[in-house]
Design an enzyme around this catalytic site. Structure first.
Site, PDB file in Angstrom:
ATOM      1  N   GLY A 232       0.797  -1.219   0.000  1.00  0.00           N
ATOM      2  CA  GLY A 232       0.000   0.000   0.000  1.00  0.00           C
ATOM      3  C   GLY A 232       0.831   1.270   0.000  1.00  0.00           C
TER       4      GLY A 232
ATOM      5  N   SER B 214      12.992   0.631  -7.515  1.00  0.00           N
ATOM      6  CA  SER B 214      14.428   0.886  -7.501  1.00  0.00           C
ATOM      7  C   SER B 214      14.872   1.082  -6.056  1.00  0.00           C
ATOM      8  CB  SER B 214      14.716   2.151  -8.307  1.00  0.00           C
ATOM      9  OG  SER B 214      16.046   2.561  -8.102  1.00  0.00           O
TER      10      SER B 214
ATOM     11  N   ILE C 219      -1.457 -11.516 -10.965  1.00  0.00           N
ATOM     12  CA  ILE C 219      -0.865 -11.410  -9.631  1.00  0.00           C
ATOM     13  C   ILE C 219       0.484 -12.105  -9.621  1.00  0.00           C
ATOM     14  CG2 ILE C 219      -1.245 -11.818  -7.171  1.00  0.00           C
ATOM     15  CD1 ILE C 219      -3.636 -10.446  -8.255  1.00  0.00           C
TER      16      ILE C 219
ATOM     17  N   TYR D 174      14.727  13.416  -7.739  1.00  0.00           N
ATOM     18  CA  TYR D 174      13.567  13.393  -6.873  1.00  0.00           C
ATOM     19  C   TYR D 174      13.200  14.823  -6.526  1.00  0.00           C
ATOM     20  CZ  TYR D 174      11.349   9.767  -4.033  1.00  0.00           C
ATOM     21  OH  TYR D 174      10.503   8.835  -3.524  1.00  0.00           O
TER      22      TYR D 174
END
Ligand code: FAD
EC number: 2.5.1.26
Lengths: 611, 703
Positions: free
Chosen positions: A184, A265, A319, A524
């Site tokens: 999640g 990653s 899956i 980032y």
């Protein structure tokens, strides 16, 4: 660092400080089946760990899990006021825990549910179970202040590959939608349920598929169930003297299956590789049966590599269950480091050179000035920036002799792994290169602290939201020659978009270079703004992030380096992979999933291809 | 002024618009010279530069740093390597050539020279101009803009003084002085060539079409300034000083080479700032006039500039300097749906603009020119000139003139133009003032009659030019250049008026009108700036305006338009007459060219054709078959020829380096016939007498 409660670093620097920082309890899995017993249902991470501003208006981090836990950060409030203009009196408290009445009534499919029961597979339609979803800003904001329009109707917990096969068969039979759920930690909206879906939606929670099935020491491989989360995997392997070395920043909570499904990653990819380099074999349960290869070999030429089709499929094709991964003996020595550069540009040049010479340590990251200052704001004691940062280094040396401007400097954090002599050699080489670009070593503590902060940074969004600030990160990959222009242009673009939308306060945008490659790097961005005075901050955030993404693409950057596409970046997929490319993905989807039971709406689904 | 004016009251007032009557502040403008007249020039030029804003991403570099970085740039290295591997040249000589090109090009900006420049220019400007008005809001805006974005200055170009003024004004208001792309001819001017280089001018050759090395160095040089935002980059989108005081069709090459920095995401935006400079009296007016007539111009030289007509002792009135609203290239690209992602697959130093980007640059170039036009300030003199050109026999009484000028003033206001009309001064006084300012062009006789003067004979080399028709022509061309300054305001209305005026009946179908309008627009598209794709919109607006002033009435739903020939139609169609007649004469010349057995005329160079057509015009003038002196204007004839080429009515014959053309008789005569329906032309037979005669005597041989 002297104020941190557990000075874990010993003088030889090859101690287990790093493992300690993960703080894994002894139980079989760090996270219980009912996650909400331990984790926040509407925010990041452990319930006991969060930032807050105390009575003395000082920042504090609760709990005992992290190095920073229990410390008081006098600079934090000031930083938040300066950079995102928070007002301590203007809070946006989260709503109390939601109950079944607050969420959509589940759509039921009794045949399916009774067959699941018959098969002995655990399931639940409890509101709290249904509510535990991803970590995209959109989702968290709804949990804090709103209502979901659509949630899974049922949660199921398979424990093994065969359970998954059964569930998928039943789903095909009864036309039920299956959305795989790993840890999640998705930040792409990939776990959001399509609002228009009228079939029953089942969240297939892989968390109980958490066993290491076997370890093959001859070939250095291990077969692992896909639901295992990063910290459990590393801890369990460590007991045997091994590791996978795959350490995404979300490793405390994200799962192996999730990594494969998103092409994740890890921070130490320079030594161990990204997920695609680490994987030797895996099984995927699809609507047409199980896709797998017949052998566990390092490489083969058998047409296009099916692994690569499923890696990054974001739950749209099937899956992922049992995964064979490479393992490595634990490194003898692990050592942190840091380098101070006069500015971001020289830092980037240094990273480029390190990549060119292919001598990057396990991790090398470069923070821009804003992020460096931010790291400082989270210091336990209120010292001047330089003395706070430069323990062991003479302040005079930096400011007077080297003439560094504190408003410009940028900092690289390093992590070396290997045996002692390897590490020593690597260190020497990297610091030599750094010197060519005006970089000077900034000490080990600062390096270690940088990596520790990585784990707690995710907790900041919750306190930001408390004070009406929305925040999110996004990443990209970019060729070296475009990196600097891109960073600057994206920041510019965001600032301007905020201004044009009439936001009262300038946004906070900062970036860091987190990975180096031969041909480019991963960057980032962190972006936050104070949304006081705006009607729909999430919507505005998404719009601006889309502008930033468009800017990234225009600057030669990619749609994503590792987070993936999910739902929030769908419109950039076709420009990225071409219309025939989208068509190919759609064709495969149509074959493997004729009933579209994996109807989570990610990636190419619903993209109107020109083909 | 009192009510009981006698007829000649205006004569008694020495100088009704003397410096004292011109305010330091006027509307949005303020005079930059005012403070300088009251304070020390020395102090002014020595003041510190602390307040000069800087681009936020600028890194300080010297002129020689810039040169070095350009030579070492990927773009230049790449081209050099190509030249070497194509065996076009060896390493040493290409590199040497590159250095030479750069040395010839680069500016040598330094503060010492700027101070000297400021000291010197403030004196010159105080001598030349009464007032130099600058819009203060523009200055404030620029000072902020410079910090945030790379900035391009795109000024109008009507005089040498343009770049001197811009740099001077920047100095005055503490804005970084621009790096100016100037034409190479200026570098040869003795003192100015040098001074300008010290003040940031860099010199570009007039043509370097396929010279890859030159192109690469030039592009890199300009882009380097954009990327680092050292200073605003200034260039003249019209390519050269407009000799006719109308906007020239913009040149796109320099613009798109500059914008590439944004297309390739080296910068996040570029701000383009149109600047409009309006002179009441253009310093080079007579130089231009003779040049337009084809009299070879003296070489660009500083002494030429100043001596030409004792410039420094002549009153040049006021100047309006208007800094326009910046145009964001990003916004422009977003609106144009441009996707920069296309450049992701190649290194950015490889020259590769897409068709879309070139198209977008072109549109932007046209847009910039229109923006410049919007902010031009019309001197009352431009109105006077426009009316005078229509005066029969070049003479008109001041009363009549005043009435007409006043009428025209109201029309221009109505069309949204800024006419610099002094408040509370009688029309006649205004006219008298400008007659004084332009006493080389007009004279007011004792009896109140205005007459157009003929120019003094001029010396070129050893020869004296004194042909009467010609010297009259020079005045007329000067006058027409002043008229041209207001043409952009009225041209669309003029086109509609021509169409209406030529109509035999009293009503017209709107679609037919539009068709004729579009024809005229195409024909005159080298003469005036029209935006492609906006023909209908422009037409509609002009029709609405004419309706509004009562010249047209929409009759019915079907779009029939009814009109009575009134003042507006008559005046505005007459304005365009000189153009149409000149074009018609040009066609006649083309049609008179002898043809070979295939029915084709011998292909000739553009220039030759224009000169021959001028020759025909000269004879028609001498014999008073036509009265329009503008036929002698080579610029107009060459525009006409290019339009005919654009319209596909000429055969093209590309020979070494130069283009040769010959007319397609059928098509050119079609155009000529069409023109004859739109404007009153001499009859065929009248013309026949002239065109059949071989042309013997060329103009230059008369010199
Ligand atoms: C604070 C933070 C830090 C992060 N740092 C990193 C980082 O360093 N590197 C990185 O790569 N990512 C990072 N991420 C993103 C995220 O952690 C990764 O995308 C991760 O791989 C998701 O794993 P998960 O188990 O949480 O998957 P989930 O979030 O549960 O699911 C992600 C997607 O994968 C699908 N999926 C999950 N399991 C399976 C399965 N078994 N079979 C098929 N499909 C499946 C889901 O349907 C969904 O579409 C970070 C996220 C956060 C919030």
């Amino acid at each position: 660092m002297e104020s941190d409660k557990k000075p874990t670093l010993t003088s030889n620097n090859c101690a287990k400080a790093y493992e300690d920082s993960l703080q894994v309890p002894e139980s079989a899995s760090a996270i219980p089946k009912r996650r909400q017993d331990l984790l926040k249902w509407n925010g990041w991470g452990y319930k006991d760990s969060h930032f807050f501003v105390n009575k003395n208006e000082q920042g504090e981090f609760t709990g005992e899990r992290y190095n920073i836990s229990g410390t008081i950060m006098p600079g934090m409030k000031d930083f938040m006021m300066r950079k995102v203009s928070i007002d301590l009196n203007k809070k946006a408290p989260a709503q109390p825990e939601l109950t079944a009445r607050d969420i959509p009534v589940p759509i039921t499919n009794n045949e399916f549910t009774s067959e699941i029961k018959k098969a002995g597979i655990s399931f639940s339609d409890d509101a709290q179970d249904r509510l535990f979803r991803g970590h995209t800003l959109h989702e968290i904001f709804i949990l804090r202040e709103g209502r979901f329009e659509r949630l899974p109707d049922l949660v199921v917990w398979p424990e093994k590959h065969e359970d998954v096969v059964k569930i998928v068969e039943l789903a095909m039979q009864h036309n039920v939608v299956v959305i795989p759920f790993g840890g999640g930690t998705s930040v792409t909206g990939s776990l959001l349920c399509p609002v228009k879906e009228t079939r029953m939606i089942v969240s297939l929670d892989t968390s109980q598929m958490k066993k290491i099935l076997w370890v093959d020491e001859k070939n250095l491989t291990a077969c692992i169930q896909s639901g295992i989360i990063g910290q459990d995997l590393e801890r369990k392997l460590m007991e045997k003297g091994y590791c996978t070395g795959h350490e995404p920043d979300s490793m405390e909570f994200s799962s192996l299956g999730g990594w494969v499904a998103t092409r994740a990653s890890g921070m130490k990819k320079n030594v161990y590789g990204n997920i695609e380099d680490l994987i030797v074999h895996f099984k995927t349960v699809t609507g047409r049966g199980v896709i797998e290869k017949s052998c566990v070999v390092p490489r083969m030429s058998s047409g296009p590599d099916l692994h690569h089709f499923i890696m990054g499929s974001e739950g749209t094709l099937g899956i992922i269950t049992d995964v064979v991964m490479k393992i490595r003996p634990l490194p003898e020595c692990r050592k942190y480091g840091s380098i101070v550069f006069p500015d971001f540009e020289s830092g980037v040049k240094c990273m480029r050179e390190v990549a060119k010479q292919r001598c990057a340590p396990a991790s090398i990251r470069l923070l821009d000035n804003d992020q460096f200052q931010f790291g400082h704001a989270l210091k336990a004691e209120n010292k001047s920036i330089i003395s706070g940062f430069m323990e062991g280094i003479k302040k005079l040396y930096i400011t007077k002799i080297k003439r560094f401007d504190l408003e410009k400097i940028s900092v690289a954090t390093l992590l070396f792994e290997g045996n002692k002599s390897e590490v020593a050699a690597q260190e020497k080489r990297v610091y030599e290169i750094a010197a060519q670009f005006g970089g000077i070593p900034g000490g080990e503590e600062n390096g270690q602290r940088g990596y520790m902060l990585t784990f707690v940074i995710a907790y900041l969004r919750d306190i930001a939201l408390d004070y009406k600030v929305v925040a999110e990160s996004f990443e990209t990959s970019v060729p070296w020659d475009r990196l600097l222009d891109m960073c600057r242009n994206v920041k510019d673009r965001i600032t301007r978009e905020c201004k044009e939308r009439g936001l009262q306060h300038a946004p906070y945008v900062t970036c860091r270079v987190t990975q180096t490659y031969d041909a480019g790097a991963c960057v980032y961005f962190y972006f936050a703004f104070n949304y006081i005075g705006t009607a729909n901050p999430v919507h505005m955030y998404e719009n601006i992030e889309n502008c930033a993404r468009a800017e990234i693409l225009a600057n030669g950057g990619s749609i994503s380096h590792h987070h993936g596409v999910g739902k929030i970046r769908q419109k950039f997929l076709e420009p990225t992979i071409s219309a025939p490319g989208v068509g190919t993905l759609q064709a495969v989807k149509e074959f493997l999933d004729p009933k579209n039971i994996f109807a989570n709406g990610n990636l190419m689904i619903d993209v109107k291809s020109k083909i | 002024m009192s009510d009981n004016q006698s007829r000649n009251v205006w004569i008694k007032i020495d100088n009704p618009l003397g410096p004292n009557t011109l305010a330091k502040y006027k509307d949005i403008y303020e005079d930059v010279l005012d403070d300088r007249r009251l304070s020390s020039d020395l102090k002014f030029c020595l003041r510190n530069q602390e307040n000069v804003p800087k681009f936020k991403y600028n890194t300080e570099r010297s002129s020689s740093d810039i040169k070095e970085q350009v030579l070492k740039s990927d773009r230049v290295r790449y081209v050099i390597e190509h030249l070497i591997s194509d065996k076009k040249s060896d390493k040493a000589s290409v590199e040497k050539e590159a250095e030479e090109i750069l040395a010839e090009m680069a500016h040598n900006f330094n503060m010492g020279s700027i101070r000297f420049f400021a000291f010197f220019m403030v004196k010159v400007f105080k001598a030349l101009f009464r007032r130099v008005y600058v819009n203060a809001d523009g200055i404030q805006m620029l000072r902020e803009l410079i910090k945030e974005y790379p900035v391009l200055f795109i000024p109008t170009h009507r005089s040498y003084f343009d770049f001197l003024l811009i740099s001077y004004i920047c100095y005055e208001y503490e804005i970084p002085l621009p790096a100016i792309a100037a034409a190479m001819d200026f570098s040869n001017m003795k003192f100015f060539g040098w001074l300008l280089r010290q003040c940031g001018a860099f010199y570009i050759r007039r043509s370097f079409g396929t010279d890859k090395l030159y192109w690469a160095i030039f592009t890199e040089y300009v882009q380097s300034h954009i990327r680092n935002g050292d200073r605003p980059v200034e260039f003249f989108i019209e390519g050269t000083r407009s000799r006719t005081a109308k906007s020239y069709v913009p040149k796109v090459g320099m613009l798109s080479a500059t914008l590439e920095s944004y297309f390739k995401a080296e910068v996040s935006d570029i701000m383009l700032v149109p600047i409009s400079i309006s002179y009441e009296k253009i310093l080079e007016e007579s130089l231009y006039a003779f040049e337009l007539l084809g009299i070879p111009k003296p070489k660009e030289s500083t002494s030429g500039l100043f001596k030409a007509r004792n410039v420094l002792n002549t009153d040049h009135g006021t100047v309006h300097f208007h800094i326009g609203t910046p145009i964001s290239l990003r916004q422009w690209s977003v609106d144009g749906n441009l996707d920069r992602i296309v450049h992701s697959l190649e290194p950015r130093y490889i020259n590769s603009l897409t068709d879309d980007e070139n198209e977008l640059s072109k549109k932007l170039a046209y847009h910039l020119v229109l923006e410049q036009q919007k902010m031009l300030v019309l001197s009352p003199w431009t109105l006077i000139a426009t009316v005078l050109i229509q005066a029969k026999g070049g003479m008109v009484h001041i009363k009549e003139l005043s009435k007409e000028v006043d009428w025209l003033k109201r029309q221009l206001f109505n069309l949204g133009a800024y006419v610099d009309w002094p408040a509370n001064v009688q029309v006649e006084n205004v006219i008298e003032h400008y007659a004084n300012l332009h006493s080389n062009i007009v004279r007011v006789r004792e009896d109140g009659i205005f007459e157009i003067l003929s120019q003094n004979s001029v010396k070129r080399g050893k020869k004296l030019l004194q042909d009467e028709v010609f010297l009259n022509g020079a005045t007329n061309v000067m006058l027409s250049s002043y008229r041209n300054q207001l043409m952009h305001v009225i041209v669309r209305v003029c086109l509609v008026s021509v169409v209406v005026n030529s109509c035999q009946s009293t009503s017209l179908k709107i679609v037919d009108m539009l068709e004729q309008y579009a024809f005229l627009e195409r024909l005159l598209s080298r003469e005036f700036i029209f935006i492609s794709g906006k023909t209908k919109e422009d037409f509609n607006n002009a029709v609405i305006w004419l309706q509004h002033v009562g010249a047209l009435h929409i009759e019915d739903e079907e779009g029939n338009i009814k009109f009575s020939l009134n003042k507006h139609i008559a005046f505005f169609s007459a304005v365009l007459e000189p153009f149409l007649i000149s074009y018609w004469v040009l066609c006649q010349h083309l049609l008179s060219l002898p043809v070979d057995v295939h029915g084709r005329a011998l292909a000739k160079k553009h220039k030759e054709i224009a000169i021959d057509a001028q020759q025909l015009g000269l004879k028609l003038l001498q014999d008073s078959v036509i009265k329009n002196h503008e036929i002698l204007n080579l610029d107009m004839l060459s525009n006409g020829l290019h339009s005919l080429i654009d319209m596909g009515t000429m055969y093209k014959d590309k020979r070494v380096e130069e283009n040769y053309v010959s007319p397609n008789h059928r098509l050119v005569s079609g155009i000529a016939k069409k023109l004859a329906t739109l404007v009153e032309t001499p009859s065929w037979t009248q013309i026949g007498n002239y065109t059949n005669k071989p042309i013997t005597q060329s103009l230059s041989s008369k010199l």
